[in-house]
Design an enzyme around this catalytic site. Structure first.
Site, PDB file in Angstrom:
ATOM      1  N   SER A  16       1.007  -1.012   0.134  1.00 49.78           N
ATOM      2  CA  SER A  16      -0.183   0.336  -0.397  1.00 49.78           C
ATOM      3  C   SER A  16       0.782   1.226   0.056  1.00 49.78           C
ATOM      4  CB  SER A  16      -1.184  -0.230   1.065  1.00 49.78           C
ATOM      5  OG  SER A  16      -0.243  -0.302   2.833  1.00 49.78           O
ATOM      6  N   GLU A  18       0.986   5.714   1.116  1.00 45.55           N
ATOM      7  CA  GLU A  18       0.847   6.763   1.063  1.00 45.55           C
ATOM      8  C   GLU A  18       0.922   8.469   0.537  1.00 45.55           C
ATOM      9  OE1 GLU A  18       1.347   7.476   5.449  1.00 45.55           O
ATOM     10  OE2 GLU A  18       2.336   9.465   4.606  1.00 45.55           O
ATOM     11  N   HIS A  78      -6.644   9.554   5.877  1.00 47.04           N
ATOM     12  CA  HIS A  78      -6.829   9.280   7.830  1.00 47.04           C
ATOM     13  C   HIS A  78      -7.478  10.501   7.749  1.00 47.04           C
ATOM     14  CE1 HIS A  78      -1.784   8.338   6.277  1.00 47.04           C
ATOM     15  NE2 HIS A  78      -2.811   7.806   5.827  1.00 47.04           N
ATOM     16  N   ARG A 108      -4.631  10.388  16.385  1.00 43.94           N
ATOM     17  CA  ARG A 108      -4.560  12.149  16.971  1.00 43.94           C
ATOM     18  C   ARG A 108      -4.504  12.536  16.319  1.00 43.94           C
ATOM     19  NH1 ARG A 108      -0.941  13.356  21.897  1.00 43.94           N
ATOM     20  NH2 ARG A 108       0.115  13.564  20.078  1.00 43.94           N
ATOM     21  N   ASP A 110      -1.237  14.954  15.351  1.00 47.46           N
ATOM     22  CA  ASP A 110       0.354  16.266  16.233  1.00 47.46           C
ATOM     23  C   ASP A 110      -0.333  16.954  16.449  1.00 47.46           C
ATOM     24  OD1 ASP A 110       1.967  14.264  16.315  1.00 47.46           O
ATOM     25  OD2 ASP A 110       2.799  14.635  14.338  1.00 47.46           O
ATOM     26  N   HIS A 146       6.427   6.342  20.408  1.00 45.83           N
ATOM     27  CA  HIS A 146       6.033   7.687  20.059  1.00 45.83           C
ATOM     28  C   HIS A 146       6.463   8.460  21.599  1.00 45.83           C
ATOM     29  CE1 HIS A 146       3.167  10.961  20.450  1.00 45.83           C
ATOM     30  NE2 HIS A 146       2.578  10.191  19.619  1.00 45.83           N
ATOM     31  N   ASP A 155       3.116   2.495  25.888  1.00 50.16           N
ATOM     32  CA  ASP A 155       2.660   3.207  24.746  1.00 50.16           C
ATOM     33  C   ASP A 155       1.757   1.588  23.868  1.00 50.16           C
ATOM     34  OD1 ASP A 155       2.454   4.852  22.471  1.00 50.16           O
ATOM     35  OD2 ASP A 155       4.264   4.177  21.715  1.00 50.16           O
ATOM     36  N   ASN A 158      -1.289   0.956  25.110  1.00 48.94           N
ATOM     37  CA  ASN A 158      -2.504   2.064  24.263  1.00 48.94           C
ATOM     38  C   ASN A 158      -2.251   1.401  22.992  1.00 48.94           C
ATOM     39  OD1 ASN A 158      -3.416   4.499  23.473  1.00 48.94           O
ATOM     40  ND2 ASN A 158      -2.220   4.606  22.471  1.00 48.94           N
ATOM     41  N   LYS A 162      -6.210   0.441  21.452  1.00 53.66           N
ATOM     42  CA  LYS A 162      -6.945   0.804  20.187  1.00 53.66           C
ATOM     43  C   LYS A 162      -7.520  -1.061  19.422  1.00 53.66           C
ATOM     44  CE  LYS A 162      -3.643   3.364  18.704  1.00 53.66           C
ATOM     45  NZ  LYS A 162      -2.757   4.007  17.979  1.00 53.66           N
ATOM     46  N   GLN A 173       5.306   3.855  12.382  1.00 53.48           N
ATOM     47  CA  GLN A 173       5.851   5.022  11.838  1.00 53.48           C
ATOM     48  C   GLN A 173       7.027   3.610  11.640  1.00 53.48           C
ATOM     49  OE1 GLN A 173       6.568   7.531  11.190  1.00 53.48           O
ATOM     50  NE2 GLN A 173       6.166   7.909  13.140  1.00 53.48           N
ATOM     51  N   PHE A 213      12.704  14.762  10.640  1.00 47.26           N
ATOM     52  CA  PHE A 213      11.192  13.473  10.635  1.00 47.26           C
ATOM     53  C   PHE A 213      11.810  12.708  11.278  1.00 47.26           C
ATOM     54  CE2 PHE A 213       9.719  13.041   6.253  1.00 47.26           C
ATOM     55  CZ  PHE A 213       9.180  14.233   6.241  1.00 47.26           C
ATOM     56  N   HIS A 263       3.743  -1.472   3.710  1.00 45.08           N
ATOM     57  CA  HIS A 263       2.967  -0.103   3.621  1.00 45.08           C
ATOM     58  C   HIS A 263       3.989   1.075   2.965  1.00 45.08           C
ATOM     59  CE1 HIS A 263       0.115   3.212   3.748  1.00 45.08           C
ATOM     60  NE2 HIS A 263       0.795   3.926   4.352  1.00 45.08           N
ATOM     61  N   LYS A 269       6.740  11.597  -4.101  1.00 44.39           N
ATOM     62  CA  LYS A 269       8.188  10.969  -4.776  1.00 44.39           C
ATOM     63  C   LYS A 269       8.161   9.666  -5.368  1.00 44.39           C
ATOM     64  CE  LYS A 269      10.726  14.646  -4.131  1.00 44.39           C
ATOM     65  NZ  LYS A 269       9.909  15.112  -3.305  1.00 44.39           N
TER      66      LYS A 269
HETATM   67  P1  FAD Z   1      -2.852   8.037  19.923  1.00 44.75           P
HETATM   68  O1  FAD Z   1      -2.505   6.413  19.583  1.00 44.75           O
HETATM   69  O2  FAD Z   1      -3.762   8.635  20.641  1.00 44.75           O
HETATM   70  O3  FAD Z   1      -1.250   7.992  20.720  1.00 44.75           O
HETATM   71  C1  FAD Z   1      -0.636   9.572  21.203  1.00 44.75           C
HETATM   72  C2  FAD Z   1       0.819   9.737  22.372  1.00 44.75           C
HETATM   73  O4  FAD Z   1      -0.830   9.435  23.923  1.00 44.75           O
HETATM   74  C3  FAD Z   1       0.606   8.087  22.986  1.00 44.75           C
HETATM   75  O5  FAD Z   1       2.087   9.022  23.753  1.00 44.75           O
HETATM   76  C4  FAD Z   1       0.143   7.312  24.009  1.00 44.75           C
HETATM   77  O6  FAD Z   1       0.499   6.420  23.987  1.00 44.75           O
HETATM   78  C5  FAD Z   1      -0.841   7.932  23.960  1.00 44.75           C
HETATM   79  N1  FAD Z   1      -1.464   7.982  25.592  1.00 44.75           N
HETATM   80  C6  FAD Z   1      -2.494   7.537  24.552  1.00 44.75           C
HETATM   81  N2  FAD Z   1      -3.723   7.568  24.962  1.00 44.75           N
HETATM   82  C7  FAD Z   1      -3.421   8.174  26.574  1.00 44.75           C
HETATM   83  C8  FAD Z   1      -4.968   8.678  28.108  1.00 44.75           C
HETATM   84  N3  FAD Z   1      -5.324   8.457  28.178  1.00 44.75           N
HETATM   85  N4  FAD Z   1      -3.623   8.930  28.881  1.00 44.75           N
HETATM   86  C9  FAD Z   1      -2.287   9.582  28.540  1.00 44.75           C
HETATM   87  N5  FAD Z   1      -1.271   9.651  27.419  1.00 44.75           N
HETATM   88  C10 FAD Z   1      -2.080   9.163  26.439  1.00 44.75           C
HETATM   89  N6  FAD Z   1      -0.230  12.942  11.880  1.00 44.75           N
HETATM   90  C11 FAD Z   1      -1.161  13.340  11.000  1.00 44.75           C
HETATM   91  O7  FAD Z   1      -1.577  14.555  11.676  1.00 44.75           O
HETATM   92  N7  FAD Z   1      -1.663  13.374  10.114  1.00 44.75           N
HETATM   93  C12 FAD Z   1      -1.165  12.280   9.358  1.00 44.75           C
HETATM   94  O8  FAD Z   1      -1.479  11.516   8.037  1.00 44.75           O
HETATM   95  C13 FAD Z   1      -0.846  11.293   9.776  1.00 44.75           C
HETATM   96  N8  FAD Z   1      -0.447   9.877   9.357  1.00 44.75           N
HETATM   97  C14 FAD Z   1       0.125   8.855  10.299  1.00 44.75           C
HETATM   98  C15 FAD Z   1      -0.044   7.296   9.601  1.00 44.75           C
HETATM   99  C16 FAD Z   1       0.979   7.006  10.395  1.00 44.75           C
HETATM  100  C17 FAD Z   1       0.954   5.249   9.724  1.00 44.75           C
HETATM  101  C18 FAD Z   1       1.643   7.139  11.756  1.00 44.75           C
HETATM  102  C19 FAD Z   1       2.747   6.123  12.331  1.00 44.75           C
HETATM  103  C20 FAD Z   1       1.944   8.010  11.602  1.00 44.75           C
HETATM  104  C21 FAD Z   1       0.683   9.259  11.717  1.00 44.75           C
HETATM  105  N9  FAD Z   1       0.718  10.412  11.824  1.00 44.75           N
HETATM  106  C22 FAD Z   1       0.371  10.981  11.115  1.00 44.75           C
HETATM  107  C23 FAD Z   1       1.794  11.246  12.938  1.00 44.75           C
HETATM  108  C24 FAD Z   1       0.402  10.303  14.427  1.00 44.75           C
HETATM  109  O9  FAD Z   1      -0.838  11.615  14.263  1.00 44.75           O
HETATM  110  C25 FAD Z   1       1.243  11.912  15.124  1.00 44.75           C
HETATM  111  O10 FAD Z   1       2.539  10.443  15.775  1.00 44.75           O
HETATM  112  C26 FAD Z   1       0.029  11.847  16.850  1.00 44.75           C
HETATM  113  O11 FAD Z   1       1.152  12.454  17.843  1.00 44.75           O
HETATM  114  C27 FAD Z   1       0.089  10.480  17.569  1.00 44.75           C
HETATM  115  O12 FAD Z   1      -0.927   9.981  16.364  1.00 44.75           O
HETATM  116  P2  FAD Z   1      -1.980   8.449  17.405  1.00 44.75           P
HETATM  117  O13 FAD Z   1      -2.687   8.165  16.498  1.00 44.75           O
HETATM  118  O14 FAD Z   1      -0.283   7.201  17.374  1.00 44.75           O
HETATM  119  O15 FAD Z   1      -2.215   9.207  18.687  1.00 44.75           O
END
Ligand code: FAD
Length: 288
Positions: A16, A18, A78, A108, A110, A146, A155, A158, A162, A173, A213, A263, A269
């Site tokens: 796949s 991205e 996403h 979630r 950033d 993370h 982590d 978590n 999910k 990642q 990055f 993936h 690019k």
């Molecule tokens: P979560 O799974 O919610 O985790 C976030 C952090 O919070 C982790 O450190 C976790 O351990 C912690 N956590 C979870 N639950 C709790 C809780 N209850 N209390 C305290 N801490 C907690 N970003 C974008 O903006 N756009 C994109 O399109 C995008 N695509 C991505 C694609 C992939 C394959 C990957 C791996 C990342 C991508 N990201 C993208 C980056 C991602 O959004 C960031 O890494 C973001 O900071 C975390 O997202 P998450 O969904 O992993 O969060």
């Protein structure tokens, strides 16, 4: 029937890609035509990133619609939740479901500096998706943890949570040491995660960008990679050949260890991801 057999074997690897939504119409047209070329590789899906900025959420939706109309490839948008209200997320989910988009990468997102981000996590978005439609949900996973996580165990739990909330597969990642992924895969199965953990593969297109990055993501870049690429001009033939060698070496180890889903982060690019994925698909055929 040799042709059919050949097709089946090639298809047993799932790849796949991205992409991110380009800013102007001209680049969107170019991307759509490039994506067309990817169809020859029979990708399982194409995913489109989503900026955490609320204003640009619609860019992902528009591009997904265009890809669906023109290329008929399975698409995965996403969706990030950190800058949205629950009600808005429900509307986004309904819109996708109504338009036949039944898979979503739930994130979630950033945190944006100086903005009033909410305290939502990806798990909250999964709950919204699962109550809106029976989405096939992908989530993010972090072999090198993370950067905001309290600790590695937290982590990993978590990630498990999910899946318990209804996620179906995870995409990792990027990483540059195959062992990092393999150790993570072992840790996942030790705590009872049996879903697919699809490795995220980043072919390097620019070493300076990669340094940025990795500082944001905690991803370790082996010194060897700097030694190989640091003095080369990005996009030169030499750079691309060496970059392709680096990625192929990682994929070789993963493949030997039984990984069959990959993936690719293309960063729009296409040439590197395309040729690496082509070799990967052929590898499966030639080894049988
Ligand atoms: P979560 O799974 O919610 O985790 C976030 C952090 O919070 C982790 O450190 C976790 O351990 C912690 N956590 C979870 N639950 C709790 C809780 N209850 N209390 C305290 N801490 C907690 N970003 C974008 O903006 N756009 C994109 O399109 C995008 N695509 C991505 C694609 C992939 C394959 C990957 C791996 C990342 C991508 N990201 C993208 C980056 C991602 O959004 C960031 O890494 C973001 O900071 C975390 O997202 P998450 O969904 O992993 O969060």
């Amino acid at each position: 029937n040799l042709e059919k057999q050949k097709g089946n074997l090639i298809n047993s690897i799932s790849i796949s890609f991205e992409f991110f939504p380009p800013k102007n119409e001209e680049s969107i047209t170019r991307l759509l035509s490039d994506i067309n070329e990817f169809t020859t590789l029979n990708p399982s899906f194409i995913s489109i990133t989503c900026s955490p900025h609320k204003k640009t959420t619609n860019h992902t939706y528009k591009l997904i619609k265009k890809i669906k109309e023109q290329n008929r490839i399975h698409t995965v948008p996403h969706v990030t939740c950190i800058n949205h209200k629950k009600k808005e997320l429900k509307t986004i989910a309904k819109k996708y479901w109504k338009n036949g988009v039944k898979s979503i990468l739930a994130l979630r997102g950033d945190k944006i500096k100086n903005s009033n981000s909410n305290t939502m996590y990806a798990i909250d978005l999964i709950n919204i998706l699962k109550t809106t439609g029976n989405f096939n949900v992908y989530v993010a996973a972090y072999p090198e943890v993370h950067p905001e996580a309290k600790n590695p165990t937290f982590d990993l739990l978590n990630l498990k949570n999910k899946f318990l909330a209804g996620a179906n597969s995870a995409i990792t990642q990027f990483f540059f040491n195959a062992e990092t992924y393999l150790r993570f895969r072992d840790k996942c199965s030790k705590i009872g995660i049996y879903n697919d953990i699809i490795p995220g593969i980043l072919p390097i297109v620019d070493i300076q960008q990669l340094k940025r990055f990795s500082s944001m993501t905690n991803v370790n870049i082996p010194i060897k990679i700097f030694k190989l690429l640091d003095n080369l001009t990005p996009n030169s033939i030499q750079f691309n050949i060496i970059s392709s060698y680096i990625t192929n070496s990682i994929i070789d180890v993963l493949y030997r260890e039984g990984v069959r889903k990959f993936h690719f982060y293309t960063l729009n690019k296409l040439y590197l991801a395309h040729s690496i994925a082509y070799i990967l698909k052929m590898k499966n055929f030639s080894e049988k």
